[in-house]
Design a protein around this motif. Structure first.
Motif, PDB file in Angstrom:
ATOM      1  N   VAL A 296     -64.837   9.012 -11.031  1.00 55.77           N
ATOM      2  CA  VAL A 296     -64.363   8.225  -9.890  1.00 55.77           C
ATOM      3  C   VAL A 296     -63.963   9.150  -8.746  1.00 55.77           C
ATOM      4  O   VAL A 296     -64.284   8.895  -7.573  1.00 55.77           O
ATOM      5  CB  VAL A 296     -63.179   7.320 -10.301  1.00 55.77           C
ATOM      6  N   LEU A 297     -63.276  10.256  -9.062  1.00 57.37           N
ATOM      7  CA  LEU A 297     -62.879  11.217  -8.029  1.00 57.37           C
ATOM      8  C   LEU A 297     -64.095  11.846  -7.365  1.00 57.37           C
ATOM      9  O   LEU A 297     -64.113  12.060  -6.147  1.00 57.37           O
ATOM     10  CB  LEU A 297     -61.984  12.301  -8.645  1.00 57.37           C
ATOM     11  N   GLU A 298     -65.120  12.142  -8.156  1.00 57.31           N
ATOM     12  CA  GLU A 298     -66.346  12.708  -7.600  1.00 57.31           C
ATOM     13  C   GLU A 298     -67.043  11.705  -6.688  1.00 57.31           C
ATOM     14  O   GLU A 298     -67.546  12.064  -5.623  1.00 57.31           O
ATOM     15  CB  GLU A 298     -67.286  13.128  -8.738  1.00 57.31           C
ATOM     16  N   ALA A 299     -67.072  10.446  -7.101  1.00 60.83           N
ATOM     17  CA  ALA A 299     -67.666   9.399  -6.263  1.00 60.83           C
ATOM     18  C   ALA A 299     -66.889   9.235  -4.960  1.00 60.83           C
ATOM     19  O   ALA A 299     -67.479   9.026  -3.889  1.00 60.83           O
ATOM     20  CB  ALA A 299     -67.693   8.072  -7.025  1.00 60.83           C
ATOM     21  N   LEU A 300     -65.556   9.367  -5.034  1.00 57.16           N
ATOM     22  CA  LEU A 300     -64.719   9.267  -3.837  1.00 57.16           C
ATOM     23  C   LEU A 300     -64.989  10.432  -2.891  1.00 57.16           C
ATOM     24  O   LEU A 300     -65.113  10.243  -1.666  1.00 57.16           O
ATOM     25  CB  LEU A 300     -63.239   9.231  -4.239  1.00 57.16           C
ATOM     26  N   ARG A 301     -65.087  11.640  -3.438  1.00 54.72           N
ATOM     27  CA  ARG A 301     -65.382  12.824  -2.596  1.00 54.72           C
ATOM     28  C   ARG A 301     -66.759  12.682  -1.949  1.00 54.72           C
ATOM     29  O   ARG A 301     -66.943  13.013  -0.775  1.00 54.72           O
ATOM     30  CB  ARG A 301     -65.318  14.093  -3.439  1.00 54.72           C
ATOM     31  N   LYS A 302     -67.717  12.192  -2.702  1.00 53.78           N
ATOM     32  CA  LYS A 302     -69.072  12.004  -2.181  1.00 53.78           C
ATOM     33  C   LYS A 302     -69.083  10.980  -1.053  1.00 53.78           C
ATOM     34  O   LYS A 302     -69.734  11.195  -0.013  1.00 53.78           O
ATOM     35  CB  LYS A 302     -69.988  11.545  -3.323  1.00 53.78           C
ATOM     36  N   CYS A 303     -68.362   9.889  -1.236  1.00 47.91           N
ATOM     37  CA  CYS A 303     -68.297   8.834  -0.223  1.00 47.91           C
ATOM     38  C   CYS A 303     -67.599   9.333   1.047  1.00 47.91           C
ATOM     39  O   CYS A 303     -68.053   9.075   2.156  1.00 47.91           O
ATOM     40  CB  CYS A 303     -67.579   7.622  -0.788  1.00 47.91           C
ATOM     41  N   MET A 304     -66.478  10.073   0.858  1.00 43.20           N
ATOM     42  CA  MET A 304     -65.758  10.611   2.008  1.00 43.20           C
ATOM     43  C   MET A 304     -66.598  11.648   2.744  1.00 43.20           C
ATOM     44  O   MET A 304     -66.541  11.749   3.977  1.00 43.20           O
ATOM     45  CB  MET A 304     -64.433  11.213   1.539  1.00 43.20           C
ATOM     46  N   GLY A 305     -67.378  12.443   1.986  1.00 42.94           N
ATOM     47  CA  GLY A 305     -68.259  13.420   2.610  1.00 42.94           C
ATOM     48  C   GLY A 305     -69.308  12.763   3.482  1.00 42.94           C
ATOM     49  O   GLY A 305     -69.622  13.241   4.583  1.00 42.94           O
ATOM     50  N   ARG A 306     -69.855  11.633   3.025  1.00 40.20           N
ATOM     51  CA  ARG A 306     -70.849  10.897   3.804  1.00 40.20           C
ATOM     52  C   ARG A 306     -70.226  10.332   5.088  1.00 40.20           C
ATOM     53  O   ARG A 306     -70.827  10.374   6.155  1.00 40.20           O
ATOM     54  CB  ARG A 306     -71.427   9.755   2.984  1.00 40.20           C
ATOM     55  N   CYS A 307     -68.998   9.814   4.937  1.00 41.53           N
ATOM     56  CA  CYS A 307     -68.326   9.239   6.094  1.00 41.53           C
ATOM     57  C   CYS A 307     -68.017  10.315   7.153  1.00 41.53           C
ATOM     58  O   CYS A 307     -68.175  10.074   8.352  1.00 41.53           O
ATOM     59  CB  CYS A 307     -67.031   8.540   5.666  1.00 41.53           C
ATOM     60  N   CYS A 308     -67.567  11.478   6.694  1.00 44.79           N
ATOM     61  CA  CYS A 308     -67.215  12.555   7.619  1.00 44.79           C
ATOM     62  C   CYS A 308     -68.454  13.141   8.313  1.00 44.79           C
ATOM     63  O   CYS A 308     -68.405  13.529   9.485  1.00 44.79           O
ATOM     64  CB  CYS A 308     -66.462  13.676   6.877  1.00 44.79           C
ATOM     65  N   SER A 309     -69.556  13.197   7.565  1.00 37.79           N
ATOM     66  CA  SER A 309     -70.779  13.770   8.145  1.00 37.79           C
ATOM     67  C   SER A 309     -71.476  12.784   9.082  1.00 37.79           C
ATOM     68  O   SER A 309     -72.267  13.191   9.932  1.00 37.79           O
ATOM     69  CB  SER A 309     -71.721  14.184   7.031  1.00 37.79           C
TER      70      SER A 309
END
Length: 309
Positions: A296-309
């Motif tokens: 879940v934490l990895e999915a959250l980091r991945k989602c936040m990375g997409r939003c920031c990029s």
């Protein structure tokens, strides 16, 4: 004492701990918890929906739990906060019945769902070769349907009966929402027969699921102890301890309120238990599952990375 059935008259909700002096601080705290619970459960549902790695039976059931928790806390807190800011404490007979029905439906559905989640972990750890068969997408949908339908049918029975008991005198409900034990206290007739029905229902929906969950985890822990891989043991225990924490929080307060005689605890103690079950637990569930879950934490980091990029 004069006896009558005022089904068309409003009830009065006294609110959360009406004798507490600093009500505004209490309401502010409740609003913060409600915001955190809504955000946490919404984010968890969104992550499970967006990340393909989380499209597994365990996370499907977890998304159902988050959906229930989101609706669960929303069935009581908005009305309580609205009453506080408007100064109005009345709630109509139909609105009270609707609130009780939704609250019971979600609460009973959560009991069933937590039991099914324990079964999912049992199959994953103790019978992994048959996991894809026993926990197929169709089976998961059937499990979700059983939880929601079973909760709704039982809630319908336990809404109709209490709401038809005659009320004498004051219609003030010493609670912040229309909860069954609080409504029963207003009745001026003997409710012992219904109390027996309620007790049997709590055995079916609380005690039996709790025993099944404990049995599942006993078998899981025995299997984990026999594992040779330390990494496998840690992974199995991590997912199981998260679920056990949620089970302890939820079933503990529910058993206290519904399986002990109403005369053995005060309305204030009932409110404390209700706050733990309907407000605190929905806030903690996404935190418990996300902070202790690397996927879940990895999915959250991945989602936040997409939003920031």
């Amino acid at each position: 004492m004069k006896q009558w059935n005022e089904t068309s008259t409003d009830f009065i909700l006294l609110g959360l701990f009406p004798g507490f002096k600093h009500q505004y601080l209490l309401i502010l705290l409740i609003l913060l918890v409600y915001t955190a619970a809504s955000a946490g459960n919404s984010v968890l549902i969104l992550l499970i929906w967006l990340d393909s790695r989380l499209h597994t039976p365990m996370y499907f059931l977890l998304s159902q739990l988050s959906l229930i928790d989101l609706a669960y806390i929303s069935s009581t807190v908005p009305k309580m906060v609205t009453n506080y800011f408007t100064g109005k404490k009345d709630i109509s007979y139909l609105a009270c019945a609707a609130q009780m029905f939704s609250f019971l439906t979600l609460g009973l559905a959560e009991c069933i769902l937590l039991t099914l989640m324990a079964y999912d972990r049992y199959v994953a750890v103790c019978n992994p070769l048959r996991y894809t068969v026993l926990m197929s997408p169709r089976a998961c949908l059937q499990m979700a349907a059983v939880a929601w339908t079973g909760g709704a049918l039982a809630a319908l029975v336990h809404t109709i009966y209490p709401m038809h008991f005659p009320v004498c005198g004051s219609r003030e409900i010493n609670h912040y929402f229309c909860e069954m034990p609080a409504i029963l206290r207003l009745s001026c007739v003997d409710t012992s027969a219904y109390d027996m029905v309620k007790f049997v229902s709590t055995i079916v929906f609380l005690l039996v699921p709790f025993v099944l969950i404990v049995t599942s985890y006993t078998l899981i822990f025995l299997t984990v102890l026999r594992m040779n891989s330390r990494k496998g043991r840690n992974k199995a225990l991590a997912t199981c301890t998260s679920h056990l924490t949620v089970v302890s929080l939820y079933f503990g307060q529910a058993i206290f309120i519904y399986m002990t005689p109403s005369s053995s605890h005060t309305p204030e103690q009932d409110q404390v238990g209700a706050v733990l079950g309907t407000i605190v637990t929905p806030m903690l569930n996404p935190l418990i599952y996300s902070l202790r879950n690397k996927e879940v934490l990895e999915a959250l980091r991945k989602c936040m990375g997409r939003c920031c990029s």
